[in-house]
Design a protein around this motif. Structure first.
Motif, PDB file in Angstrom:
ATOM      1  N   THR A 112    -102.394 -49.429  66.342  1.00 25.04           N
ATOM      2  CA  THR A 112    -102.829 -48.437  65.370  1.00 25.04           C
ATOM      3  C   THR A 112    -101.443 -47.401  65.633  1.00 25.04           C
ATOM      4  OG1 THR A 112    -104.837 -48.222  65.883  1.00 25.04           O
ATOM      5  CG2 THR A 112    -104.186 -46.232  64.888  1.00 25.04           C
TER       6      THR A 112
ATOM      7  N   ALA B 253    -112.352 -43.850  68.362  1.00 22.79           N
ATOM      8  CA  ALA B 253    -111.148 -45.075  68.900  1.00 22.79           C
ATOM      9  C   ALA B 253    -111.859 -45.418  70.117  1.00 22.79           C
ATOM     10  CB  ALA B 253    -109.785 -44.850  68.559  1.00 22.79           C
TER      11      ALA B 253
ATOM     12  N   TYR C  73    -103.344 -45.797  74.557  1.00 19.40           N
ATOM     13  CA  TYR C  73    -103.399 -44.709  73.429  1.00 19.40           C
ATOM     14  C   TYR C  73    -102.056 -43.722  73.794  1.00 19.40           C
ATOM     15  CZ  TYR C  73    -107.763 -46.798  72.412  1.00 19.40           C
ATOM     16  OH  TYR C  73    -108.806 -47.535  71.865  1.00 19.40           O
TER      17      TYR C  73
ATOM     18  N   LYS D 113    -101.196 -43.298  68.181  1.00 24.53           N
ATOM     19  CA  LYS D 113    -100.710 -44.902  68.426  1.00 24.53           C
ATOM     20  C   LYS D 113    -101.509 -45.506  69.526  1.00 24.53           C
ATOM     21  CE  LYS D 113     -95.790 -44.591  67.507  1.00 24.53           C
ATOM     22  NZ  LYS D 113     -94.584 -44.970  67.940  1.00 24.53           N
ATOM     23  N   SER D 114    -101.908 -46.788  69.345  1.00 26.41           N
ATOM     24  CA  SER D 114    -102.567 -47.758  70.188  1.00 26.41           C
ATOM     25  C   SER D 114    -101.714 -48.660  70.518  1.00 26.41           C
ATOM     26  CB  SER D 114    -103.877 -47.876  69.969  1.00 26.41           C
ATOM     27  OG  SER D 114    -103.936 -48.958  68.720  1.00 26.41           O
TER      28      SER D 114
ATOM     29  N   GLN E 119    -105.426 -55.231  66.289  1.00 23.93           N
ATOM     30  CA  GLN E 119    -104.502 -54.573  65.687  1.00 23.93           C
ATOM     31  C   GLN E 119    -103.870 -53.423  66.517  1.00 23.93           C
ATOM     32  OE1 GLN E 119    -106.324 -53.550  62.132  1.00 23.93           O
ATOM     33  NE2 GLN E 119    -106.071 -55.666  61.184  1.00 23.93           N
TER      34      GLN E 119
ATOM     35  N   ARG F 191    -100.473 -44.071  63.280  1.00 26.31           N
ATOM     36  CA  ARG F 191    -100.652 -43.285  61.892  1.00 26.31           C
ATOM     37  C   ARG F 191    -100.277 -41.840  62.311  1.00 26.31           C
ATOM     38  NH1 ARG F 191    -105.228 -40.133  62.567  1.00 26.31           N
ATOM     39  NH2 ARG F 191    -106.809 -40.785  63.968  1.00 26.31           N
TER      40      ARG F 191
END
Length: 185
Positions: free
Chosen positions: A94, A182, A63, A80-81, A92, A96
């Motif tokens: 991430t 998360a 992350y 973000k991941s 998926q 955002r």
């Protein structure tokens, strides 16, 4: 620091302030997340300060949280991941963005001061409780800051070397990014 796999192809301005091994490690931890390199003087254009938390180490899922304080005081961020394990191709990613208040960045700055972070160009957090203990597990935490004082990076390992005050800084990043659910830490 332990060198990570991969090669940094352009150490640029970072190599002027850090050993080539440190510079390569920093760039490898950042790899795959994109975004501006905070060690560049250009990274501060239009901003009072920029902060990053990036996880690395034994976990496939990594992350990063970016917090950017613009000169007008507006705070924006990105969470973000990414998954570095090939057998998790269906996971998926991430990516955002979010906004935060000036109070959030103020609290983060207070926690950073309380933790004693960013006092040196590169600060690797260690505990002195048991100098004979060895820690090979955990999640690596890389904190970066770019402001008028320049670029600074602090590294710690949770649970091996990160103090409670350093973990409080990491938790504040996650709180601001609304990323606690998360499973980052």
């Amino acid at each position: 620091m332990v060198s990570l796999s991969g090669c940094a192809t352009d150490l640029g301005e970072l190599s002027n302030n850090y050993s080539s091994e440190d510079a390569e490690d920093i760039q490898n931890i950042q790899a795959g997340f994109g975004g501006p390199a905070l060690y560049s003087d250009r990274a501060l254009r239009g901003y009072n300060a920029r902060y990053r938390l990036t996880t690395f180490g034994i976990r496939c899922l990594r992350y990063t949280v970016w917090l950017d304080e613009a000169v007008d005081g507006k705070v924006t961020g990105r969470f973000k991941s990414r998954d570095d394990c090939p057998h998790h191709a269906d996971r998926q990613r991430t990516n955002r963005s979010f906004s935060a208040g000036s109070a959030d960045i103020g609290e983060l700055k207070e926690l950073i001061v309380e933790a004693g972070m960013f006092r040196e160009t590169m600060q690797i957090w260690t505990r002195q409780e048991d100098p004979n203990s060895i820690c090979v597990d955990g999640i690596g935490l890389m904190f970066e800051r770019r402001d008028s004082d320049g670029y600074r990076v602090t590294l710690a390992n949770t649970p091996c070397t990160a103090s409670e005050s350093v973990l409080a800084v990491a938790n504040k990043f996650l709180e601001i990014a609304q990323a606690k659910r998360a499973g980052v830490l």
